[in-house]
Design a protein around this motif. Structure first.
Motif: not given
Lengths: 272, 178
Positions: A5-22, B133-140
């Motif tokens: 439940f803690l990891t499933k909200f990771r997501k890739s940065p928006r491509p337009e954001f990533a490209q613009s920053l790069y 912060e620890l949660v963000a580093l570990k799980y984010g």
């Protein structure tokens, strides 16, 4: 424990954001860097070699041990010890790093941080309190230290280290207030020993033999890497004792061929 | 052999500027997700991610490869950027104003994911700064306890202990309010 439940909200940065920053960064880079193709290919080759080197590290037992998951949880007498996977099947030495130890003398700690300078009144003969002690800060922004570290050594280089941390039930950093002031600590279980619950001044304590982690205080001060911790998972003579008392958590680490379990308990119980 | 490898490693890192693209590709999602979990705000995470990389670029001459891995150095900058941001006064933004949710395939899924994300952010917001912060580093960011320890200044065992406790608390709260 399921932490999906803690990891499933990771997501890739928006491509337009990533490209613009790069693109922005590349623009800056092109203004200041102009390496030729030869240099570029050399670097790619070196990077490839570096990746091979990293892979070699990644498959070594000691490195695997560093990322091992927790597999055992032992609960006895109100003290919970969460144990890491036994680190490896062969003797090895690992290091882990934290950056905010500050070298000071024991006297300075006694003067300025008396709460963290409560020392044993009995030490096995031959062991001398070293002039190099340390204060540890939880973050770079903390103004007061979180723990202290003292070291005794004998002529043979055998070592006793005492780490005193602020906090005990119910507000200690290693406590879960919601579960009846359970003291939780991670210890690496050695190849030859097993943790056991004993008592120090009638308080539950965990004694783990066969594995000990020591801070490395050996370098000259100007080169001191206070963050270097050395863990020897085959320290047959090593012991770690963890207990708490009066707002503090004590971690006593010993590498010695002459200090018996009884001596260790006597030493611990001499801490007022 | 070890010395040769060490020298090789140093040689490689000394050219890190050239390998910026590779470093960027690897580090960007980690830094971004660390800041997402830390701030609970996608747009803000983008802003702070930009600031992190731009600061890294401006200060690249300060990077000491003998002291830390490049990614560790980047995370150190990201932490400072995030902390600096919260030290400045900002108008409060309600959680309901969250934008840029992952786009799932169905409306039902969208609603559930939106709700879950808000719920997680709400739980994370209740943590202390250090624990969040620890949660963000570990799980984010998906870092190991060892790297989290290196960044936070805590010992590895402390990180493990704290995260274990925090995740237990979060898990209970998460299950209590499905």
């Amino acid at each position: 424990m399921n932490d999906d439940f803690l990891t499933k909200f990771r997501k890739s940065p928006r491509p337009e954001f990533a490209q613009s920053l790069y693109a922005n960064l590349i623009q800056k880079r092109q203004r200041s860097t102009n390496l030729g193709l030869v240099g570029r290919y050399s670097v790619y080759t070196l990077v490839a070699l570096f990746l091979v080197f990293s892979l070699m590290l990644a498959i070594s037992p000691s490195v695997r041990a560093a990322v091992a998951d927790i597999i055992v949880k032992l609960t006895v007498g109100g003290t919970t010890v969460v144990m890491d996977d036994p680190p490896s099947t062969s003797a090895s030495e690992n290091e882990s790093y934290s950056l905010i130890w500050t070298p000071v003398s024991p006297k300075a700690i006694q003067t300025n941080q008396p709460f963290l300078a409560i020392l044993p009144t009995w030490i096995p003969s031959g062991y001398i309190l070293q002039e190099r002690a340390a204060l540890y800060y939880s973050s770079k922004f903390d103004e007061t230290p979180f723990s202290s570290l003292f070291e005794w050594r004998n002529d043979s280089g055998e070592t006793i280290q005492l780490n005193i941390l602020k906090g005990s039930c119910p507000n200690g950093p290693s406590h879960d207030p919601a579960s009846g002031c359970t003291l939780s600590t991670y210890i690496l279980v050695g190849l030859k020993g097993q943790p056991e619950v004993i008592h120090i001044n009638n308080r539950p304590a965990v004694l783990n033999t066969g594995s000990v982690t020591l801070a490395d205080l050996s370098d000259p001060v100007e080169k001191w890497n206070p963050s270097k911790w050395k863990m020897n998972n085959d320290a047959q003579e090593g012991s770690l004792l963890v207990w708490e008392n009066d707002g503090r958590t004590f971690m006593l680490s010993v590498t010695s061929k002459i200090i018996s379990k009884e001596d260790l308990i006597r030493l611990a119980e001499s801490i007022p | 052999m070890t010395n040769n490898l060490s020298a090789l490693t140093k040689s490689i890192v000394s050219f890190w500027e050239v390998d910026w693209e590779a470093e960027y590709q690897v580090a960007l999602p980690k830094i971004y997700n660390f800041l997402r979990y830390y701030t609970g705000d996608d747009r803000l995470a983008e802003d702070l991610t930009s600031e992190t990389f731009e600061k890294a670029w401006r200060n690249r001459h300060r990077y000491r490869h003998d002291l830390a891995a490049f990614s560790t150095w980047l995370f150190t900058i990201a932490r400072h950027v995030a902390i600096d941001y919260y030290r400045k006064p900002h108008p409060e933004v309600p959680l309901s104003s969250v934008t840029n949710i992952i786009l799932p395939e169905t409306v039902e899924e969208l609603c559930q994911q939106h709700f879950d994300l808000i719920r997680l952010r709400s739980l994370l917001a209740q943590l202390s700064d250090r624990d969040r912060e620890l949660v963000a580093l570990k799980y984010g960011a998906g870092l190991t306890n060892r790297v989290v320890a290196e960044l936070s200044g805590l010992s590895e065992s402390n990180v493990g202990t704290i995260l274990h406790r925090v995740v237990q608390q979060l898990h209970i709260a998460w299950e209590e309010n499905p």
